[in-house]
Design an enzyme around this catalytic site. Structure first.
Site, PDB file in Angstrom:
ATOM      1  N   CYS A  20      41.418  22.331  52.337  1.00  0.00           N
ATOM      2  CA  CYS A  20      40.571  22.504  50.974  1.00  0.00           C
ATOM      3  C   CYS A  20      40.939  21.586  50.003  1.00  0.00           C
ATOM      4  CB  CYS A  20      42.564  23.878  50.284  1.00  0.00           C
ATOM      5  SG  CYS A  20      42.768  24.923  50.921  1.00  0.00           S
ATOM      6  N   HIS A  26      44.381  22.595  42.572  1.00  0.00           N
ATOM      7  CA  HIS A  26      43.208  23.544  43.539  1.00  0.00           C
ATOM      8  C   HIS A  26      44.199  24.835  43.183  1.00  0.00           C
ATOM      9  CE1 HIS A  26      42.746  24.857  46.847  1.00  0.00           C
ATOM     10  NE2 HIS A  26      44.277  25.689  47.483  1.00  0.00           N
ATOM     11  N   GLU A  30      36.530  24.427  55.189  1.00  0.00           N
ATOM     12  CA  GLU A  30      38.041  25.056  56.050  1.00  0.00           C
ATOM     13  C   GLU A  30      36.905  25.879  57.010  1.00  0.00           C
ATOM     14  OE1 GLU A  30      40.997  27.573  57.993  1.00  0.00           O
ATOM     15  OE2 GLU A  30      38.785  27.748  57.231  1.00  0.00           O
TER      16      GLU A  30
END
Ligand code: CAA
Length: 404
Positions: free
Chosen positions: A112, A234, A80
């Protein structure tokens, strides 16, 4: 078709750390807000001479050293926090690592999520050409505005993975569940060094993506919940993984252990996980991220490192991985752990690297955060980091890197 997946994996982080205990004291906040409320203890902060390139090179260097470059024809860096609008950060990594010129090097972006797209692209390349190997590196610096709710969830880290046709760690299975929806929950305009975030929306968008990706996996004929032994999420902050675990339990109607353990003392008296809700490795997979903070693309795979390094009973087990990128894309994929994986554990090296980070005082941290590197002027960065790779400065608007 032969098994394809992750043959080797390494995690790297930064020179500096901020301890959320110090952060809480400076802000007059209850430290439990961070430790228990967010599930975070510390966050990594790059020194002025570090960035995603130095972390990416540091993560990949031991893999290149161990495995060599034969058959290595692709390097994908997922990030990112790209260093340039045009040139892939991987070009500098390619040079720093002395990789062969007969390679393709490319960068992938979707907040992400993109490391998972990179991993799937790597699996595709190796499926077509099993004699080739692909180096995938996820590297990010998570930055939010000072005094914003996201600030304590900042962090930095890189995970490098070698994808091959004879993986020694994790065989990636062919089916995965996908979900995409155009949402403005978190993004970073081209002229901003910090993310813009709608915190509440980002949490619901994450959970909606989990619903969509899980439902799609089931519709594709993927494994049911009781056929998955461990589940990784995540982790923008580890409490988010707990929220995801509870959400998945609600979706499937199966009780899943949602404890994230801050320290061994915190689990005392809670009893063994054997009876009651199923233990899917939530506590084990969040140990590194509690200390790294958010590492965006690398976060899910830092969770994988944590699980592989701390769980001694994974051989042949199926792992589910939920990848999320704001904006938004969710993917639920699965893989099988290869027997013998435990020989490759690097818990000591990772723990030493985390322990070796130099704590920043709040004054120094805030000054470092506020310092904007002038990308339009020649600039030499101070020598602060002690790692093998450093960002040396800018000449003629180009970024310079050095290997010690
Ligand atoms: N002791 C224990 N817990 C406490 C506490 C205390 N003293 N004080 C507060 N808490 C708890 C709260 O009860 C709350 O718990 P629940 O979430 O279970 O309700 C938790 O601490 C958080 O507190 P707040 O609700 O006050 O929220 P906040 O102001 O800290 O903001 C946030 C939380 C919105 C997530 C913020 O950290 C943020 O904006 N983060 C960045 C965005 C983000 O990470 N989003 C996640 C999904 S998006 C994604 O995953 C992509 C990505 O990587 C960015």
């Amino acid at each position: 078709m032969s098994a394809i997946g992750i043959d080797d994996i390494e995690l790297a982080t930064t020179h500096h750390v901020v301890r959320l205990e110090d952060f809480a004291e400076a802000n007059g906040t209850d430290p439990d807000k961070f430790r228990l409320g967010l599930g975070q203890d510390e966050f990594s902060v790059p020194a002025p001479d570090e960035d995603i390139v130095t972390m990416a090179a540091a993560a990949a260097a031991p893999i290149v050293e161990r495995c060599g470059t034969e058959g290595l024809r692709t390097l994908i860096v997922a990030t990112e926090s790209g260093t340039d609008q045009s040139k892939a950060a991987g070009m500098a990594v390619h040079r720093l690592l002395g990789l062969p010129s007969r390679m393709r090097v490319v960068e992938m972006k979707e907040a992400c999520y993109s490391a998972t797209a990179a991993l799937q692209a790597a699996v595709g390349i190796v499926t077509r050409s099993p004699d080739q190997r692909v180096l995938v590196i996820a590297a990010d610096v998570a930055r939010y505005e000072l005094d914003s709710p996201g600030e304590p969830t900042q962090g930095a880290g890189a995970v490098a993975m070698l994808v091959t046709a004879e993986p020694r760690l994790l065989e990636i299975e062919p089916l995965s569940g996908l979900n995409s929806a155009d949402v403005d929950d978190f993004w970073r305009p081209n002229d901003s060094t910090t993310a813009i975030v709608d915190g509440a929306l980002s949490v619901t968008a994450y959970l909606d993506a989990l619903t969509g990706a899980w439902t799609d996996l089931q519709e594709q004929g993927g494994p049911a919940i009781d056929e998955i032994d461990r589940i990784l999420y995540h982790q923008p902050f580890t409490k988010m993984a707990k929220k995801a675990q509870l959400h998945l339990a609600g979706l499937t109607g199966v009780e899943l252990d949602d404890r994230i353990v801050a320290s061994p003392a915190d689990s005392a008296g809670e009893g063994p996980a054997g009876e009651g809700p199923r233990d899917t490795g939530l506590a084990t997979s969040t140990l590194y991220n509690r200390r790294l903070g958010n590492s965006y693309t690398a976060s899910l795979y830092a969770g994988l490192c944590s699980l592989l390094d701390h769980d001694e009973d994974l051989a042949g087990k199926r792992i589910g991985l939920f990848s999320y990128g704001s904006g938004s894309v969710g993917e639920f994929l699965t893989g099988r752990v290869v027997p013998g994986y435990e020989r490759h554990g690097r818990v000591q090296a990772v723990t030493e690297a985390l322990d070796a980070r130099v704590p920043l005082s709040m004054t120094d941290y805030r000054a470092l955060h506020a310092a904007e590197l002038p990308s339009s002027e020649d600039h030499t960065t101070p020598r602060v980091s002690t790692g093998e790779f450093r960002f040396a400065g800018i000449r003629g608007r180009a970024r310079l890197y050095e290997r010690a």
